[in-house]
Design a protein around this motif. Structure first.
Motif, PDB file in Angstrom:
ATOM      1  N   PHE A 247       0.853  -1.190   0.000  1.00 26.22           N
ATOM      2  CA  PHE A 247       0.000   0.000   0.000  1.00 26.22           C
ATOM      3  C   PHE A 247       0.888   1.239   0.000  1.00 26.22           C
ATOM      4  O   PHE A 247       1.970   1.241   0.605  1.00 26.22           O
ATOM      5  CB  PHE A 247      -0.905   0.027   1.239  1.00 26.22           C
ATOM      6  CG  PHE A 247      -1.810  -1.167   1.371  1.00 26.22           C
ATOM      7  CD1 PHE A 247      -3.056  -1.174   0.767  1.00 26.22           C
ATOM      8  CD2 PHE A 247      -1.406  -2.287   2.088  1.00 26.22           C
ATOM      9  CE1 PHE A 247      -3.893  -2.275   0.895  1.00 26.22           C
ATOM     10  CE2 PHE A 247      -2.226  -3.397   2.220  1.00 26.22           C
ATOM     11  CZ  PHE A 247      -3.480  -3.387   1.613  1.00 26.22           C
ATOM     12  N   GLY A 248       0.443   2.290  -0.658  1.00 24.71           N
ATOM     13  CA  GLY A 248       1.217   3.519  -0.675  1.00 24.71           C
ATOM     14  C   GLY A 248       0.341   4.736  -0.862  1.00 24.71           C
ATOM     15  O   GLY A 248      -0.787   4.652  -1.376  1.00 24.71           O
ATOM     16  N   MET A 249       0.855   5.879  -0.445  1.00 21.48           N
ATOM     17  CA  MET A 249       0.205   7.164  -0.685  1.00 21.48           C
ATOM     18  C   MET A 249       1.291   8.183  -0.986  1.00 21.48           C
ATOM     19  O   MET A 249       2.384   8.126  -0.417  1.00 21.48           O
ATOM     20  CB  MET A 249      -0.612   7.632   0.526  1.00 21.48           C
ATOM     21  CG  MET A 249      -1.796   6.773   0.867  1.00 21.48           C
ATOM     22  SD  MET A 249      -2.789   7.471   2.220  1.00 21.48           S
ATOM     23  CE  MET A 249      -3.541   8.877   1.389  1.00 21.48           C
ATOM     24  N   ASN A 250       0.996   9.098  -1.908  1.00 21.81           N
ATOM     25  CA  ASN A 250       1.921  10.209  -2.112  1.00 21.81           C
ATOM     26  C   ASN A 250       1.184  11.529  -2.022  1.00 21.81           C
ATOM     27  O   ASN A 250      -0.028  11.614  -2.262  1.00 21.81           O
ATOM     28  CB  ASN A 250       2.705  10.076  -3.420  1.00 21.81           C
ATOM     29  CG  ASN A 250       1.829   9.994  -4.649  1.00 21.81           C
ATOM     30  OD1 ASN A 250       0.738  10.548  -4.700  1.00 21.81           O
ATOM     31  ND2 ASN A 250       2.306   9.292  -5.668  1.00 21.81           N
ATOM     32  N   VAL A 261       4.465   7.740   1.654  1.00 23.94           N
ATOM     33  CA  VAL A 261       4.534   6.745   2.721  1.00 23.94           C
ATOM     34  C   VAL A 261       4.097   5.410   2.129  1.00 23.94           C
ATOM     35  O   VAL A 261       3.365   5.361   1.143  1.00 23.94           O
ATOM     36  CB  VAL A 261       3.639   7.102   3.931  1.00 23.94           C
ATOM     37  CG1 VAL A 261       4.116   8.384   4.594  1.00 23.94           C
ATOM     38  CG2 VAL A 261       2.175   7.249   3.486  1.00 23.94           C
ATOM     39  N   GLY A 262       4.568   4.308   2.738  1.00 27.40           N
ATOM     40  CA  GLY A 262       4.200   3.008   2.220  1.00 27.40           C
ATOM     41  C   GLY A 262       4.227   1.930   3.287  1.00 27.40           C
ATOM     42  O   GLY A 262       4.912   2.050   4.310  1.00 27.40           O
ATOM     43  N   LEU A 263       3.456   0.866   3.039  1.00 23.92           N
ATOM     44  CA  LEU A 263       3.395  -0.297   3.918  1.00 23.92           C
ATOM     45  C   LEU A 263       3.316  -1.536   3.044  1.00 23.92           C
ATOM     46  O   LEU A 263       2.407  -1.673   2.221  1.00 23.92           O
ATOM     47  CB  LEU A 263       2.170  -0.218   4.838  1.00 23.92           C
ATOM     48  CG  LEU A 263       1.835  -1.487   5.630  1.00 23.92           C
ATOM     49  CD1 LEU A 263       2.942  -1.804   6.632  1.00 23.92           C
ATOM     50  CD2 LEU A 263       0.485  -1.340   6.336  1.00 23.92           C
ATOM     51  N   ASN A 264       4.279  -2.460   3.218  1.00 18.48           N
ATOM     52  CA  ASN A 264       4.286  -3.730   2.511  1.00 18.48           C
ATOM     53  C   ASN A 264       4.054  -4.857   3.506  1.00 18.48           C
ATOM     54  O   ASN A 264       4.728  -4.925   4.537  1.00 18.48           O
ATOM     55  CB  ASN A 264       5.622  -3.948   1.785  1.00 18.48           C
ATOM     56  CG  ASN A 264       5.953  -2.825   0.816  1.00 18.48           C
ATOM     57  OD1 ASN A 264       5.064  -2.124   0.346  1.00 18.48           O
ATOM     58  ND2 ASN A 264       7.222  -2.652   0.524  1.00 18.48           N
ATOM     59  N   LEU A 265       3.118  -5.750   3.196  1.00 24.79           N
ATOM     60  CA  LEU A 265       2.783  -6.859   4.082  1.00 24.79           C
ATOM     61  C   LEU A 265       3.089  -8.180   3.396  1.00 24.79           C
ATOM     62  O   LEU A 265       2.686  -8.407   2.250  1.00 24.79           O
ATOM     63  CB  LEU A 265       1.293  -6.808   4.457  1.00 24.79           C
ATOM     64  CG  LEU A 265       0.819  -5.550   5.189  1.00 24.79           C
ATOM     65  CD1 LEU A 265      -0.686  -5.586   5.383  1.00 24.79           C
ATOM     66  CD2 LEU A 265       1.535  -5.386   6.529  1.00 24.79           C
ATOM     67  N   GLY A 266       3.816  -9.067   4.078  1.00 30.98           N
ATOM     68  CA  GLY A 266       4.139 -10.364   3.519  1.00 30.98           C
ATOM     69  C   GLY A 266       2.929 -11.279   3.464  1.00 30.98           C
ATOM     70  O   GLY A 266       2.146 -11.339   4.416  1.00 30.98           O
ATOM     71  N   GLN A 275       7.046  -4.089   6.104  1.00 30.91           N
ATOM     72  CA  GLN A 275       8.008  -3.039   5.763  1.00 30.91           C
ATOM     73  C   GLN A 275       7.261  -1.713   5.768  1.00 30.91           C
ATOM     74  O   GLN A 275       6.233  -1.568   5.102  1.00 30.91           O
ATOM     75  CB  GLN A 275       8.637  -3.303   4.397  1.00 30.91           C
ATOM     76  CG  GLN A 275       9.662  -2.247   3.974  1.00 30.91           C
ATOM     77  CD  GLN A 275      10.275  -2.552   2.610  1.00 30.91           C
ATOM     78  OE1 GLN A 275       9.715  -3.290   1.809  1.00 30.91           O
ATOM     79  NE2 GLN A 275      11.431  -1.965   2.349  1.00 30.91           N
ATOM     80  N   VAL A 276       7.779  -0.762   6.507  1.00 31.08           N
ATOM     81  CA  VAL A 276       7.168   0.567   6.617  1.00 31.08           C
ATOM     82  C   VAL A 276       8.211   1.597   6.215  1.00 31.08           C
ATOM     83  O   VAL A 276       9.368   1.516   6.650  1.00 31.08           O
ATOM     84  CB  VAL A 276       6.669   0.846   8.044  1.00 31.08           C
ATOM     85  CG1 VAL A 276       6.000   2.215   8.123  1.00 31.08           C
ATOM     86  CG2 VAL A 276       5.718  -0.240   8.515  1.00 31.08           C
ATOM     87  N   TYR A 277       7.821   2.553   5.399  1.00 30.02           N
ATOM     88  CA  TYR A 277       8.802   3.533   4.931  1.00 30.02           C
ATOM     89  C   TYR A 277       8.133   4.854   4.586  1.00 30.02           C
ATOM     90  O   TYR A 277       6.913   4.938   4.381  1.00 30.02           O
ATOM     91  CB  TYR A 277       9.547   2.994   3.707  1.00 30.02           C
ATOM     92  CG  TYR A 277       8.654   2.704   2.516  1.00 30.02           C
ATOM     93  CD1 TYR A 277       8.386   3.669   1.551  1.00 30.02           C
ATOM     94  CD2 TYR A 277       8.058   1.458   2.363  1.00 30.02           C
ATOM     95  CE1 TYR A 277       7.569   3.406   0.468  1.00 30.02           C
ATOM     96  CE2 TYR A 277       7.250   1.179   1.291  1.00 30.02           C
ATOM     97  CZ  TYR A 277       7.000   2.157   0.343  1.00 30.02           C
ATOM     98  OH  TYR A 277       6.164   1.890  -0.733  1.00 30.02           O
ATOM     99  N   THR A 278       8.947   5.880   4.538  1.00 27.17           N
ATOM    100  CA  THR A 278       8.521   7.182   4.044  1.00 27.17           C
ATOM    101  C   THR A 278       9.679   7.802   3.286  1.00 27.17           C
ATOM    102  O   THR A 278      10.849   7.534   3.584  1.00 27.17           O
ATOM    103  CB  THR A 278       8.074   8.103   5.198  1.00 27.17           C
ATOM    104  OG1 THR A 278       7.625   9.368   4.657  1.00 27.17           O
ATOM    105  CG2 THR A 278       9.216   8.383   6.157  1.00 27.17           C
ATOM    106  N   GLY A 279       9.371   8.605   2.274  1.00 30.55           N
ATOM    107  CA  GLY A 279      10.437   9.182   1.457  1.00 30.55           C
ATOM    108  C   GLY A 279       9.961  10.410   0.719  1.00 30.55           C
ATOM    109  O   GLY A 279       8.818  10.863   0.855  1.00 30.55           O
ATOM    110  N   ILE A 280      10.864  10.950  -0.077  1.00 29.59           N
ATOM    111  CA  ILE A 280      10.587  12.187  -0.799  1.00 29.59           C
ATOM    112  C   ILE A 280      11.241  12.135  -2.170  1.00 29.59           C
ATOM    113  O   ILE A 280      12.277  11.479  -2.360  1.00 29.59           O
ATOM    114  CB  ILE A 280      11.083  13.413   0.006  1.00 29.59           C
ATOM    115  CG1 ILE A 280      10.501  14.712  -0.561  1.00 29.59           C
ATOM    116  CG2 ILE A 280      12.603  13.436   0.072  1.00 29.59           C
ATOM    117  CD1 ILE A 280      10.709  15.907   0.347  1.00 29.59           C
TER     118      ILE A 280
END
Length: 284
Positions: A247-250, A261-266, A275-280
Motif C-alpha cells: 500500500f502507498g500514498m503520495n 509513505v508506504g506499507l508492505n505486508l508479507g 516493511q514501513v517507509y517514508t520518502g521524498i
C-alpha cells in the motif's frame, strides 16, 4: 514470463497509435538543450511501492528519490530487523525518451537472531549495493491511454557482509506497462533477473510480476493512493518465492516535490512480515 515479455513487445509493434497522443514534439531537446519548464511532463517518481513508472525524467533535468526512513521485520529462518536511510536514486534525462539512473542502497543496520541455544545473534552496519539503470520509454511518456517502458539494470556489490549484500554482480530487464482508464493508473509489470543462487556460485532466473492500481483520493487535492500485488519467483530451489501486498500514498507538495509513505505486508513465510517507509522525490 519470457514469452509474456516478448508478447508485450510484439503488441507495441501492432498498436503504436493506441499508446500515443497528440503531444508537442520535444524530440529535439537533449541533456545539453534542456526541455523548457513549461513543457515538462507530469512528475511521476517510481516510488512508493515496488512498481516502476513508465515515464522518464525530461531531457536535461535531474531528479532525486530517497527514503527518509525504511524499516523491515522478517520472521523467515529466525527474526531479522533492518533499518535503512540515505539511499537516493539519482536520475538524469538524456533525451525526451531515455534517462540514466543510479540507485544507492544506502546506510543500513541489520540484525538477525533465532531461538537456538546458545542464542545466535548477528548484526551489521554499512552501505548496500549500487544499481545502474536506464529507462527507455517506447510510448505514452507524456500522455495517452497507455504507456510502456523497458528498464535494463545491473547491480554492483559494495559490501562483503552477507547480511547486507550477497557480493555478486546481478542484472535484469524490467518492463512496466501503464494503462490509464479515466483517472486510474493500472500498472502491469514483468521483470526477468539473472541472480546468484543462495548456495554456491550458480546463477538462476528470477521472475517478478506485479499489478498495481493508483487513483487520486476523493476530496483531497494532490493526494494519491495505490495498492499493489507483488510476486517474485525463481528457479533456485534454495530461494523461496516471495508474495506481498503493498500500500502507498503520495502527497504532491508542489509541481516538483512529492512526499510518500508506504506499507508492505508479507503474504507468505518467506516474505518480510512488514516493511514501513517514508520518502521524498524532487525534480530540478
Amino acid at each position: 514470463m519470457i514469452v509474456r515479455l516478448v508478447a508485450i513487445a510484439f503488441l507495441i509493434t501492432l498498436i503504436p497509435s493506441r499508446g500515443k497522443a497528440d503531444d508537442l514534439d520535444k524530440s529535439g531537446y537533449t541533456l545539453f538543450d534542456p526541455t523548457p519548464e513549461d513543457l515538462l511532463r507530469k512528475f511521476a517518481p517510481d516510488r512508493p511501492t515496488k512498481g516502476f513508472s513508465v515515464r522518464t525524467i525530461d531531457a536535461g533535468h535531474f531528479e532525486i528519490e530517497t527514503d527518509l526512513a525504511n524499516t523491515t521485520i522478517s520472521n523467515s529462518n529466525g527474526t531479522t530487523r533492518s533499518f535503512q536511510t540515505l539511499d537516493p536514486t539519482l536520475k538524469l534525462g538524456l533525451t525526451n525518451w531515455m534517462d540514466l539512473e543510479v540507485q544507492f542502497n544506502g546506510l543500513q543496520y541489520t540484525e538477525s537472531f533465532d531461538g537456538t541455544s546458545p542464542f545466535n545473534f548477528l548484526n551489521a552496519t554499512g552501505f548496500g549495493d549500487v544499481f545502474l539503470r536506464s529507462k527507455i520509454n517506447l510510448f505514452g511518456n507524456d500522455s495517452g491511454p497507455m504507456g510502456f517502458a523497458l528498464i535494463p539494470y545491473v547491480k554492483l556489490p559494495s559490501s562483503s557482509n552477507p547480511l547486507i549484500s550477497n557480493g555478486a554482480v546481478e542484472g535484469g530487464l524490467i518492463a512496466p506497462l501503464a494503462l490509464r482508464p479515466n483517472d486510474f493508473i493500472i500498472t502491469l509489470m514483468t521483470e526477468v533477473d539473472d541472480l546468484k543462487s543462495a548456495v554456491g556460485n550458480n546463477r538462476y532466473a528470477n521472475f517478478v510480476n506485479l499489478v498495481s492500481v493508483s487513483h487520486a483520493v476523493p476530496g483531497a487535492d494532490g493526494i494519491n493512493a495505490m495498492v499493489e500485488l507483488y510476486s517474485s519467483v525463481g528457479t533456485d530451489p534454495a530461494t523461496a518465492p516471495v508474495y506481498t501486498l503493498d500500500f502507498g500514498m503520495n502527497f504532491r507538495l508542489s509541481q516538483h516535490v512529492i512526499l510518500d509513505v508506504g506499507l508492505n505486508l508479507g503474504l507468505n513465510s518467506a516474505a518480510p512480515k512488514a516493511q514501513v517507509y517514508t520518502g521524498i522525490s524532487a525534480r530540478f
